[in-house]
Design a protein around this motif. Structure first.
Motif, mmCIF file in Angstrom:
data_model
loop_
_atom_site.group_PDB
_atom_site.id
_atom_site.type_symbol
_atom_site.label_atom_id
_atom_site.label_comp_id
_atom_site.label_asym_id
_atom_site.label_seq_id
_atom_site.Cartn_x
_atom_site.Cartn_y
_atom_site.Cartn_z
ATOM 1 N N UNK B 83 -74.986 -78.852 -4.623
ATOM 2 C CA UNK B 83 -75.950 -77.906 -5.185
ATOM 3 C C UNK B 83 -75.486 -76.469 -4.969
ATOM 4 N N UNK B 85 -72.379 -75.457 -5.171
ATOM 5 C CA UNK B 85 -71.432 -75.215 -6.265
ATOM 6 C C UNK B 85 -72.190 -74.962 -7.562
ATOM 7 N N UNK B 86 -73.237 -75.767 -7.819
ATOM 8 C CA UNK B 86 -74.030 -75.584 -9.038
ATOM 9 C C UNK B 86 -74.636 -74.189 -9.063
ATOM 10 N N UNK B 89 -71.756 -71.431 -9.553
ATOM 11 C CA UNK B 89 -70.943 -71.358 -10.764
ATOM 12 C C UNK B 89 -71.738 -71.266 -12.055
#
Lengths: 282, 263
Positions: B83, B85-86, B89
């Motif tokens: 999460x 990384x989500x 990015x």
């Protein structure tokens, strides 16, 4: 298209987990508060306002008010103690600053139950502290250090103080201390310089600190249970009693929804003030 | 500028206030007296007493606590890393919702999380025990790992990914050989934070535990509440303190490593 698929793969596991084990349970809590209690200690069929009406019974408003009052007093004391600490830390440089920050954080990393237990043992009627205070004549033979509101407040301040120190320190670290000198040069007293320049300068940190102390303080349960007396119960104690004592789950749910609504107030206030400050900088 | 001494004095008094109860407890764990009112001599007998067969339940509770802490941190490290990384990015509506969802469990009083999970499990007819404790712990730990890993990502040099791609690395190779090694200190620090939070938790565990699934904080709580075996509590607490300090020291070193490298 690939980007969207990647986003879904990264987002879905945690989001679905939180929806299943955080959002759905919160909705279940609201739903159950409108259900009758079953005689087996579960949740009955049908709909009722019984549990909500029971909040009117003289016991609960007193406890709700005490919860809010103790949490607000704790917040004020924590902020009052954390402000000078943040002021000192923010002005320091280098290695000593890191060491002092660690000194403040380390007790906070120790087990919560153990910290409260330590106070209970320290303030115990048979304990060293009370016995020596009696022999020094500072307190009378019938004065208890434990099982009263003072003890609850002190341990609450002890527990939540780091939540006030850290955001205030983070804000003070970014504060330009030369502004204080400028204020002094322009004739402001030290007190005026602090209240009119330093405090407005760290207002974001102050808001965060307030929320971080007030919100968990409202949900206190362990502290009044271990160091408070029967007259110091907070809403958390009632929720625990309704859950595991007489097992009236709809009543526990109602009290929890009431607590949730109370904690939403500081959350919304902080969110709103933060946003206003971002759009209209002082 | 002439500065007031008051802030420094408050600071010194607060440090005393923070350490007095903890030091009292540590010193008393070596006190021969059964009640902490007097010091009657140095002893290690309370530590020895922890190994008595009659205190076996303490060790069972410790084992369960560690099992829950290790498994919930492992799952949270995976969930939190994904999460983070989500959130880092992508700047979409979904991520704005995701952001709120991650932060709510951090802010909300733990008592509310405990009672709502209990009501949820009761409504579904789930048997309470180690599994329900595990689910509850993952639910609050995942958010904390996300926050820590997100901090690590903010100092992340995106060009290394582009460089690896230019050099012909496949997506999977980039993840395994570039992204994960760079994020590792953040993931481990988040995992250590989860571990400490899980071991520390009393309130949520208290609501979602079932018969026979006692954890160490629950055990200590009932001993404290009934004022039983107070010297034993001093000894367990001292061990607990030492272990926590070691973990914190380790995790601080990891985060220091992170700041050194990102500058």
């Amino acid at each position: 298209m690939i980007r969207r698929k990647n986003e879904a793969i990264l987002t879905a596991p945690t989001l679905l987990w939180l929806i299943l084990f955080f959002v759905v349970p919160s909705i279940a809590m609201v739903v159950i508060s409108f259900r009758p209690a079953s005689i087996y200690g579960g949740v009955g069929e049908g709909w009722t306002l019984d549990a909500w009406r029971a909040l009117g019974n003289p016991n609960y408003p007193v406890i709700l008010w005490r919860t809010v009052r103790l949490s607000l007093v704790t917040t004020v004391i924590c902020l009052a103690l954390a402000l000078p600490i943040a002021f000192v830390l923010g002005r320091m440089q280098g290695k000593w600053r890191t060491i002092l920050v660690m000194i403040v954080i380390v007790p906070f990393w120790t087990n919560f139950v153990i910290r409260v237990a330590a106070w209970r043992i320290l303030l115990h009627p048979e304990g060293m502290l009370r016995q020596s205070l009696i022999s020094l004549g500072i307190i009378g033979n019938d004065t208890l250090l434990l099982y009263n509101e003072g003890a609850v407040l002190m341990v609450m301040v002890y527990t939540y103080l780091p939540f006030a120190i850290l955001p205030l320190y983070a804000a003070a670290e970014r504060f330009d201390y030369s502004l204080l000198e400028a204020a002094r040069d322009l004739g402001a007293s030290g007190f005026t310089a602090v209240t009119r320049v330093f405090i407005p300068g760290i207002s974001r940190g102050l808001l965060t600190a307030m929320a971080l102390v007030l919100i968990p303080a409202l949900g206190s349960y362990v502290i009044p249970d271990l160091v408070g007396g029967p007259g110091d119960e907070m809403i958390g104690n009632k929720i625990a009693q309704r859950t595991l004592g007489d097992r009236n789950l709809p009543q526990a749910a109602t009290l929890s929804v009431a607590l949730l609504l109370i904690t939403l107030i500081p959350m919304i206030v902080v969110y709103y003030l933060n946003r206003r400050e971002r759009t209209h900088p002082a | 500028m002439k500065s007031s001494r008051l802030p420094a004095i408050v600071f010194a008094l607060v440090i005393v206030f923070l350490y007095v109860p903890i030091l009292f407890l540590v010193v008393n764990s070596f006190n021969e007296a059964r009640f902490s009112s007097t010091w009657t001599g140095f002893t290690l007998k309370w530590y020895a007493a922890l190994f008595n067969p009659q205190n076996r339940d303490l060790w069972e509770a410790t084992q369960r606590t560690l099992l829950i802490a290790v498994s919930s941190s492992a799952v949270s490290m995976i969930l939190g890393t994904l999460s983070a990384c989500a959130l880092h990015w992508y700047r979409t509506k979904l991520q704005r919702l995701n952001y709120g969802m991650i932060y709510l469990p951090v802010i909300i009083p733990d008592l509310l999380m405990g009672i709502s999970l209990l009501l949820f499990f009761v409504a579904l007819g789930v048997t309470l025990g180690t599994v329900t404790i595990l689910i509850a712990h993952i639910t609050f730990c995942a958010s904390f790992v996300t926050v820590v890993v997100l901090g690590r990502l903010q100092g992340f040099d995106e060009s290394v990914i582009a460089a690896a791609r230019d050099l012909g690395a496949t997506r999977w190779v980039v993840i395994r050989r570039v992204i994960l090694p760079l994020l590792a200190p953040g993931i481990v620090a988040g995992g250590l934070l989860s571990f400490t939070l899980s071991v520390d938790d009393y309130v949520i565990t208290f609501f979602v535990t079932g018969p026979g699934s006692t954890t160490l904080p629950l055990k200590i709580y009932s001993m404290v509440k009934h004022s039983r075996e107070l010297p034993l509590i001093n000894a367990i607490s001292t061990i607990f303190l030492v272990v926590t300090f070691l973990i914190v020291w380790w995790s601080q070193n990891l985060t220091r490593d992170q700041t050194v490298r990102s500058h």
